[in-house]
Write a protein that holds these residues in place. Structure first.
Motif, PDB file in Angstrom:
ATOM      1  N   VAL A 129       0.880  -1.167   0.000  1.00  0.00           N
ATOM      2  CA  VAL A 129       0.000   0.000   0.000  1.00  0.00           C
ATOM      3  C   VAL A 129       0.916   1.215   0.000  1.00  0.00           C
ATOM      4  CG1 VAL A 129      -1.689   1.321   1.366  1.00  0.00           C
ATOM      5  CG2 VAL A 129      -1.809  -1.196   1.324  1.00  0.00           C
ATOM      6  N   ARG A 130       0.637   2.202  -0.835  1.00  0.00           N
ATOM      7  CA  ARG A 130       1.436   3.446  -0.843  1.00  0.00           C
ATOM      8  C   ARG A 130       0.489   4.634  -0.830  1.00  0.00           C
ATOM      9  NH1 ARG A 130       6.188   4.204  -5.050  1.00  0.00           N
ATOM     10  NH2 ARG A 130       7.244   2.985  -3.428  1.00  0.00           N
ATOM     11  N   ILE A 131       0.796   5.588   0.045  1.00  0.00           N
ATOM     12  CA  ILE A 131       0.020   6.825   0.126  1.00  0.00           C
ATOM     13  C   ILE A 131       1.004   7.985   0.017  1.00  0.00           C
ATOM     14  CG2 ILE A 131      -1.577   8.192   1.521  1.00  0.00           C
ATOM     15  CD1 ILE A 131      -2.525   5.489   2.708  1.00  0.00           C
ATOM     16  N   CYS A 132       0.724   8.915  -0.901  1.00  0.00           N
ATOM     17  CA  CYS A 132       1.648  10.034  -1.164  1.00  0.00           C
ATOM     18  C   CYS A 132       0.910  11.363  -1.155  1.00  0.00           C
ATOM     19  CB  CYS A 132       2.290   9.901  -2.543  1.00  0.00           C
ATOM     20  SG  CYS A 132       3.305   8.457  -2.794  1.00  0.00           S
ATOM     21  N   ILE A 133       1.687  12.400  -0.888  1.00  0.00           N
ATOM     22  CA  ILE A 133       1.207  13.765  -1.068  1.00  0.00           C
ATOM     23  C   ILE A 133       2.170  14.465  -2.019  1.00  0.00           C
ATOM     24  CG2 ILE A 133       0.710  15.990   0.018  1.00  0.00           C
ATOM     25  CD1 ILE A 133       0.011  14.439   2.574  1.00  0.00           C
ATOM     26  N   HIS A 134       1.601  15.103  -3.040  1.00  0.00           N
ATOM     27  CA  HIS A 134       2.352  15.885  -4.006  1.00  0.00           C
ATOM     28  C   HIS A 134       1.877  17.327  -3.919  1.00  0.00           C
ATOM     29  CE1 HIS A 134       2.809  11.824  -5.653  1.00  0.00           C
ATOM     30  NE2 HIS A 134       3.861  12.272  -6.300  1.00  0.00           N
ATOM     31  N   VAL A 135       2.774  18.263  -4.131  1.00  0.00           N
ATOM     32  CA  VAL A 135       2.409  19.680  -4.169  1.00  0.00           C
ATOM     33  C   VAL A 135       2.945  20.275  -5.471  1.00  0.00           C
ATOM     34  CG1 VAL A 135       2.372  19.943  -1.651  1.00  0.00           C
ATOM     35  CG2 VAL A 135       4.479  20.424  -2.924  1.00  0.00           C
ATOM     36  N   PRO A 136       2.383  21.428  -5.891  1.00  0.00           N
ATOM     37  CA  PRO A 136       2.912  22.062  -7.101  1.00  0.00           C
ATOM     38  C   PRO A 136       4.411  22.292  -6.976  1.00  0.00           C
ATOM     39  CG  PRO A 136       0.871  23.104  -6.434  1.00  0.00           C
ATOM     40  CD  PRO A 136       1.249  22.161  -5.324  1.00  0.00           C
TER      41      PRO A 136
END
Length: 167
Positions: A159-166
């Motif tokens: 399971v992978r959970i990520c946060i990306h920002v501009p």
């Protein structure tokens, strides 16, 4: 329930308004507990930075937060995890087949819950998009940068959970 050390990327100082990996871990634990109960915990997986998600069959989903804070929350699940999680969420008998539409709904609800909790931690007001769900790996726009990532396992599958920002 506490997860221990995880593989993650931490926000750089110029991305200080991004959620921390501790924030993401706390949100993920709360959502997972709500969906599957206390007897089914996520455990950390050691994955080298920059490694693509390593499941053969994958379901992925994302939501975009826009407004006072901007970012994208993504969830990638091993296909078996997606099926088992969906069956659990729908209270289906063990081993009963799960329709793709039901898996898409469950995976979308998972990212929606994680994304909504991340949104609530950040400066607002912000809005959450509808979830985008795919049978396959998540694709990322070239104008976003990963600021934190959790690599976990449930019932032995990734399971992978990520946060990306501009960027």
């Amino acid at each position: 329930m506490g997860m221990n050390v995880l593989t993650f990327f931490e926000a750089s100082p110029d991305e200080a308004d991004a959620p921390t990996v501790d924030d993401l871990q706390a949100v993920t634990e709360d959502v997972w507990l709500a969906l599957v109960g206390e007897d089914e915990v996520l455990v950390p997986r050691m994955v080298p930075p920059g490694t693509p998600f390593d499941a053969t069959g994958v379901w992925s989903s994302s939501v975009t937060v826009s407004g006072g804070w901007a970012g994208v929350v993504t969830v990638e699940l091993d296909e078996g995890v997606a099926q088992q999680l969906s069956a659990r969420m729908l209270a289906l008998p063990e081993g009963e087949p799960v329709a793709d539409g039901d898996i898409a709904d469950a995976v979308g609800e998972l990212v929606n819950m994680v994304g909504g909790n991340v949104k609530s931690l950040m400066p607002g007001p912000s809005v959450l998009s509808l979830p985008a769900v795919a049978a396959g790996r998540a694709a990322f726009a070239s104008d976003v940068a990963e600021v934190c990532r959790l690599d976990l396992a449930w019932r032995g599958a990734p399971v992978r959970i990520c946060i990306h920002v501009p960027a």
